[in-house]
Write a protein that holds these residues in place. Structure first.
Motif, mmCIF file in Angstrom:
data_model
loop_
_atom_site.group_PDB
_atom_site.id
_atom_site.type_symbol
_atom_site.label_atom_id
_atom_site.label_comp_id
_atom_site.label_asym_id
_atom_site.label_seq_id
_atom_site.Cartn_x
_atom_site.Cartn_y
_atom_site.Cartn_z
ATOM 1 N N GLY A 66 0.785 -1.228 0.000
ATOM 2 C CA GLY A 66 0.000 0.000 0.000
ATOM 3 C C GLY A 66 0.814 1.274 0.000
ATOM 4 N N LYS A 67 2.096 1.202 -0.377
ATOM 5 C CA LYS A 67 2.963 2.387 -0.406
ATOM 6 C C LYS A 67 2.873 3.057 -1.775
ATOM 7 N N PHE A 68 1.728 3.662 -2.048
ATOM 8 C CA PHE A 68 1.441 4.163 -3.381
ATOM 9 C C PHE A 68 2.302 5.357 -3.782
ATOM 10 N N ASP A 69 2.620 6.245 -2.838
ATOM 11 C CA ASP A 69 3.474 7.397 -3.170
ATOM 12 C C ASP A 69 4.853 6.927 -3.621
ATOM 13 N N ALA A 70 5.387 5.919 -2.937
ATOM 14 C CA ALA A 70 6.692 5.376 -3.310
ATOM 15 C C ALA A 70 6.616 4.687 -4.670
ATOM 16 N N VAL A 71 5.484 4.061 -4.952
ATOM 17 C CA VAL A 71 5.292 3.406 -6.256
ATOM 18 C C VAL A 71 5.323 4.444 -7.370
ATOM 19 N N ARG A 72 4.600 5.526 -7.181
ATOM 20 C CA ARG A 72 4.562 6.575 -8.214
ATOM 21 C C ARG A 72 5.951 7.170 -8.436
ATOM 22 N N ALA A 73 6.702 7.333 -7.372
ATOM 23 C CA ALA A 73 8.064 7.873 -7.488
ATOM 24 C C ALA A 73 8.951 6.901 -8.260
ATOM 25 N N SER A 74 8.796 5.614 -8.014
ATOM 26 C CA SER A 74 9.602 4.606 -8.713
ATOM 27 C C SER A 74 9.243 4.554 -10.194
ATOM 28 N N ILE A 75 7.964 4.645 -10.496
ATOM 29 C CA ILE A 75 7.532 4.656 -11.900
ATOM 30 C C ILE A 75 8.114 5.868 -12.610
ATOM 31 N N ALA A 76 8.066 7.019 -11.949
ATOM 32 C CA ALA A 76 8.623 8.241 -12.542
ATOM 33 C C ALA A 76 10.119 8.101 -12.778
ATOM 34 N N SER A 77 10.800 7.406 -11.867
ATOM 35 C CA SER A 77 12.245 7.202 -12.014
ATOM 36 C C SER A 77 12.555 6.333 -13.226
ATOM 37 N N ILE A 78 11.788 5.260 -13.414
ATOM 38 C CA ILE A 78 11.997 4.392 -14.580
ATOM 39 C C ILE A 78 11.720 5.164 -15.859
ATOM 40 N N GLN A 79 10.658 5.959 -15.854
ATOM 41 C CA GLN A 79 10.337 6.766 -17.039
ATOM 42 C C GLN A 79 11.481 7.697 -17.399
ATOM 43 N N LYS A 80 12.032 8.340 -16.381
ATOM 44 C CA LYS A 80 13.095 9.315 -16.634
ATOM 45 C C LYS A 80 14.366 8.651 -17.144
ATOM 46 N N LYS A 81 14.720 7.504 -16.561
ATOM 47 C CA LYS A 81 15.980 6.845 -16.913
ATOM 48 C C LYS A 81 15.885 6.028 -18.202
ATOM 49 N N TYR A 82 14.732 5.345 -18.398
ATOM 50 C CA TYR A 82 14.666 4.369 -19.481
ATOM 51 C C TYR A 82 13.551 4.635 -20.496
ATOM 52 N N GLY A 83 12.647 5.560 -20.190
ATOM 53 C CA GLY A 83 11.574 5.871 -21.125
ATOM 54 C C GLY A 83 10.262 5.187 -20.761
ATOM 55 N N ASP A 84 9.171 5.727 -21.294
ATOM 56 C CA ASP A 84 7.834 5.202 -20.992
ATOM 57 C C ASP A 84 7.669 3.740 -21.372
ATOM 58 N N ASP A 85 8.314 3.337 -22.467
ATOM 59 C CA ASP A 85 8.092 1.979 -22.965
ATOM 60 C C ASP A 85 8.723 0.910 -22.078
ATOM 61 N N LYS A 86 9.545 1.317 -21.098
ATOM 62 C CA LYS A 86 10.161 0.341 -20.200
ATOM 63 C C LYS A 86 9.371 0.161 -18.903
ATOM 64 N N VAL A 87 8.343 0.950 -18.705
ATOM 65 C CA VAL A 87 7.502 0.788 -17.520
ATOM 66 C C VAL A 87 6.479 -0.318 -17.799
ATOM 67 N N PRO A 88 6.369 -1.325 -16.940
ATOM 68 C CA PRO A 88 5.399 -2.407 -17.161
ATOM 69 C C PRO A 88 4.001 -1.958 -16.757
#
Length: 350
Positions: A160-182
């Motif tokens: 249930g750590k949704f804020d941390a999840v959103r931060a991690s998704i944003a990090s993957i987007q920034k480093k690897y691009g939208d297409d690398k987020v599952p």
């Protein structure tokens, strides 16, 4: 010094099935790209490396790495070739580290497993051995930071750590691009967590709380949204806005069209219906049922929701579908299905 052999894993080359020769034929020409630096000190003397690469194919380069250091036992400078083979990495993609205390050289580089893989990295650990007086390849390991991040994100969703999840998704987007987020697996994990909570509420007959959870999840504070404007129309499209030519009028997400997803939405929409939130139950249920039309449990909830909303025509269509599916499967059919799907139209006054 003896040639120590090729990299044990050869992950990239094996998986990409490269057809070029495995070892470069000549070094020292104008086709070489070269990087030569000092790694550090070994027994008070510098240990240096020279890395050379040559073009091999669109997806690989020949690579040759040699170390040079002063050997105090022979009182002479010694050179050892660590590898001379074909790999996916280019010259600027290699990273070298030297651990003086452990007499270890680490070589890091991309080692993709497919042509589209740009995350997987290999690390070779070369350790100096007293017996051989040279560096031996101790191990080769590979990691995929995006995959590792995915597992951590799934754990955070379950916690249930949704804020941390959103931060991690944003990090993957920034480093690897939208297409690398599952996107779809992550959203599925969110829905699974919601479903678990809703099922508990249903078992306790607290439909008001179950409905409130669903409305918060899908309407008030959705846990995530896809960045793509145009969805994949082969998959389930989840949004509470109206469908337009390419997507929804509000942020949307997607799910795989599976029986398991339909099972979850049968419970979620049932909770909404039991709390008289039929409009949202219908809107969500229809999105899923359109892609998984043979799930009779979901269609029964939709039929009941339409009936409660006064739309007997659409309710009848779903009741008819429930009857047909369950008749063929020889499973239980509630009496209301027969009563409502065969209900005659009201006769018009003369």
């Amino acid at each position: 010094m003896r040639f120590t052999g090729r990299l044990a894993c050869a992950v990239a080359l094996a998986s990409l099935a490269l057809s070029a020769p495995a070892i470069a034929q000549e070094w020292g020409g104008e086709d070489d790209s070269v990087r030569a630096k000092t790694l550090g000190e070994q027994w008070g003397n510098p240990i240096k490396y020279e890395l050379r690469t040559q073009f091999a194919s669109l997806h690989s380069s020949y690579a040759r790495l040699e170390l040079t250091w002063f050997d105090k036992y022979s009182s002479a400078e010694v050179t050892q070739v660590l590898f001379d083979d074909e790999r996916a990495a280019r010259l600027d993609q290699y990273e070298l580290e030297y651990d003086r205390k452990k007499l270890t050289v680490r070589v890091k580089y991309p080692c993709p497993t497919t042509l589209k893989d740009n995350e997987t990295r290999c690390t070779e650990r070369w350790v100096w051995r007293k017996a051989s007086r040279e560096f031996d390849l101790a191990e080769t390991t590979s990691t995929n930071p995006v995959s590792e991040n995915k597992e951590e994100i799934f754990k955070m969703i379950r916690a249930g750590k949704f804020d941390a999840v959103r931060a991690s998704i944003a990090s993957i987007q920034k480093k690897y691009g939208d297409d690398k987020v599952p996107w779809i697996p992550l959203y599925t994990a969110f829905v699974e967590r919601l479903h678990g909570k809703v099922v508990q509420d249903i078992e306790e007959r607290d439909y008001e709380l179950a409905s409130a959870r669903a409305k918060a999840f899908f309407v008030k504070t959705p846990p995530m949204e896809f960045p793509l404007r145009c969805p994949d129309h082969e998959k389930i499209l989840i949004c509470v806005g109206d469908l337009v030519e390419c997507g929804c009028t509000d942020p949307h997400v997607q799910l795989e069209a599976t029986v398991e997803v339909a099972e979850m939405f049968a419970d979620i929409t049932r909770a909404l219906h039991e709390n008289d939130d039929d409009a949202l139950a219908i809107r969500l249920g229809e999105r899923v049922s359109a892609k998984v039309p043979n799930h009779s449990g979901l269609r029964l909830v939709l039929a009941d929701a339409y009936w409660a909303s006064g739309d007997e025509k659409k309710a009848g269509d779903h009741y008819a579908a429930v009857r047909k599916i369950r008749w063929a499967d020889k499973t239980f059919i509630p009496k209301r299905v027969f009563d409502r799907f065969t209900r005659p139209e009201k006769s018009k006054a003369p």
